[in-house]
Design an enzyme around this catalytic site. Structure first.
Site, PDB file in Angstrom:
ATOM      1  N   HIS A   1       0.829  -1.216   0.000  1.00  0.00           N
ATOM      2  CA  HIS A   1       0.000   0.000   0.000  1.00  0.00           C
ATOM      3  C   HIS A   1       0.862   1.265   0.000  1.00  0.00           C
ATOM      4  O   HIS A   1       0.375   2.346  -0.334  1.00  0.00           O
ATOM      5  CB  HIS A   1      -0.910  -0.020   1.228  1.00  0.00           C
ATOM      6  CG  HIS A   1      -2.219   0.676   1.019  1.00  0.00           C
ATOM      7  ND1 HIS A   1      -2.395   1.688   0.086  1.00  0.00           N
ATOM      8  CD2 HIS A   1      -3.434   0.516   1.608  1.00  0.00           C
ATOM      9  CE1 HIS A   1      -3.650   2.109   0.125  1.00  0.00           C
ATOM     10  NE2 HIS A   1      -4.299   1.417   1.040  1.00  0.00           N
TER      11      HIS A   1
ATOM     12  N   ASP B   1      -9.438 -10.493 -18.377  1.00  0.00           N
ATOM     13  CA  ASP B   1      -9.316 -11.751 -19.110  1.00  0.00           C
ATOM     14  C   ASP B   1      -7.855 -11.897 -19.524  1.00  0.00           C
ATOM     15  O   ASP B   1      -7.347 -11.126 -20.339  1.00  0.00           O
ATOM     16  CB  ASP B   1     -10.233 -11.723 -20.333  1.00  0.00           C
ATOM     17  CG  ASP B   1     -10.109 -12.962 -21.203  1.00  0.00           C
ATOM     18  OD1 ASP B   1      -9.322 -13.869 -20.864  1.00  0.00           O
ATOM     19  OD2 ASP B   1     -10.785 -13.012 -22.237  1.00  0.00           O
TER      20      ASP B   1
END
Length: 456
Positions: free
Chosen positions: A176, A395
């Site tokens: 982060h 995808d």
């Protein structure tokens, strides 16, 4: 005898979740980082974040046959290597207590694991970090929202999981300190696009990253000391709740009727996000009040807001870094957590951010949280990736995923919102303390519009 059989079945059930094997390798950028880019100074807002991993996972039930002779792991590794050439800081290491990245091309960790259960068994579970009850074993050990060593740890860690049924899951950890949710999604989009179209790299320029130091050089102040913090051991319950679009539409209609009865003149034109956010906060505060013998506790709702489109001038969607802020809406009475009141506060807070010239004008996330903790406010956090074309762009070359989620959170009272896979509603990962969760799950107002996901 029956007791032994039950115990044996329990042991077998737990074993089904075990990792059969796990291998590790390092993926380095396809091309070396130029010498003039070897030091990547982190912005003020980046340095305000503890060095924790954000954990996200993508599930694919029936991966389609790849058109070429390449294997799925090799396709992922090769495309990841290409992606790291553009996202070059991700292959480096944090230095100087986490104030900058040494872009030394050491690479990211890539694990491949075989899991002794089917994908359907996993999909029944909540996105919790526990090894047995949640998704923890689908990530490298101890990596879900874990503190990363500042000088030695990879900024990105990936695990490709193979289930016994043939399904797979791609688990990723990002520190982060260097990214927010938007950066994570941009990177995954670029990586998936390279994997899906290996020979079409030239047509993916629109997905290339932009860096804050190029756009807002004043935000990279070397004198700002990076935040050093850790979060408590988990003491809360993680569950998932789903709001179907049809139920959200009912909530909207009911709220509009209530507004008319209350004499609210302005047309709120409620959005799905606003309604669900306000209801989640309202019901969670009510649950905490119930747990506290009916005594209302001063509370505050923190709502993450991506600043990329709000800054003047706007920044590209693929800008790397922590470019979000926390809108904060404190409440002190039950009347202040009415839905129309909460939506009004959320909109007002967001309007005040529009047109800001620099992130330096905005109070940092951790200082803001620290300020409210000193006044003993009960803090709630909500973030959303609704409307991001998640199921259209992730995808990797073998079809759409069937589920995607951020795993757990590093602290209590968190809500993570995303569109359902079929886009027919909003699914929310909820973290609440055990007693609050009991009241939250029984809230009749919540149950009128949502249902909890439970194991079958």
């Amino acid at each position: 005898m029956i007791g032994r059989l039950i115990l044996g079945a329990s042991i077998i059930s737990r074993r089904q979740l075990h990792v059969i094997s796990r291998s590790e390798t390092y993926i380095k950028p396809a091309s070396p980082t130029p010498l003039n880019l070897k030091k990547y100074d982190l912005s003020y807002h980046d340095r305000m974040f503890p060095n924790l991993y954000i954990s996200m996972i993508l599930f694919y039930s029936n991966p389609q046959q790849l058109p070429s002779k390449t294997t799925m792991p090799n396709l992922l590794k090769n495309s990841l290597s290409k992606a790291l050439s553009k996202y070059y800081p991700f292959a480096g290491r944090l230095r100087s207590a986490g104030s900058y990245v040494d872009c030394n091309d050491q690479g990211v960790q890539f694990y491949e694991a075989r899991i002794a259960c089917t994908l359907s068994e996993i999909l029944k579970r909540a996105a919790a970090k526990e090894e047995q009850e949640g998704f923890g074993h689908l990530f490298p050990p101890g990596s879900v929202w874990a503190n990363a060593n500042v000088s030695d740890s990879c900024l990105v860690v990936v695990q490709l999981n193979h289930f016994s049924c043939g399904g797979i899951a791609i688990a990723v950890n990002f520190t982060h300190r260097t990214v927010d949710g938007s950066t994570l999604l941009s990177f995954l989009n670029y990586w998936a696009s390279l994997s899906r179209n290996p020979s079409d790299e030239e047509n993916l320029v629109h997905l290339h990253p932009h860096y804050v130091y190029e756009l807002l050089p004043q935000s990279c102040n070397e004198n700002v000391i990076a935040t050093q913090a850790s979060f408590p051991q988990k003491h809360w319950i993680t569950m998932e709740v789903v709001f179907p679009n049809s139920k959200i539409a009912q909530l909207k209609a009911n709220q509009e009727r209530q507004d008319k009865r209350d004499g609210v003149v302005s047309d709120q034109k409620y959005t799905r996000n606003e309604l669900v956010t306000a209801l989640l906060y309202r019901c969670s505060v009510a649950a905490a009040t119930s747990s506290n013998s009916g005594v209302y506790t001063n509370s505050v709702l923190f709502q993450t807001v991506d600043m990329r489109s709000l800054l003047d001038p706007p920044m590209p969607k693929t800008t790397v870094g922590n470019l979000f802020v926390l809108n904060h809406m404190p409440t002190g009475t039950m009347s202040e957590i009415m839905i129309n009141s909460m939506v009004r506060q959320m909109r007002k807070a967001k309007m005040q951010l529009k047109g800001i010239k620099s992130m330096d004008e905005i109070e940092g996330v951790m200082p803001l949280v620290d300020k409210y903790s000193k006044t003993n406010h009960k803090m709630y956090f909500v973030s959303s990736i609704c409307k991001f074309p998640f199921y259209d762009v992730m995808d990797f070359g073998w079809g759409r995923h069937v589920r995607a989620t951020v795993v757990d959170a590093p602290f209590v009272n968190c809500f993570f919102m995303a569109d359902t896979p079929s886009k027919d509603g909003i699914q929310v990962t909820v973290n609440l303390e055990e007693e609050d969760m009991k009241s939250f799950r029984a809230d009749s107002e919540l149950l009128a519009y949502a249902s909890f996901k439970t194991e079958s």
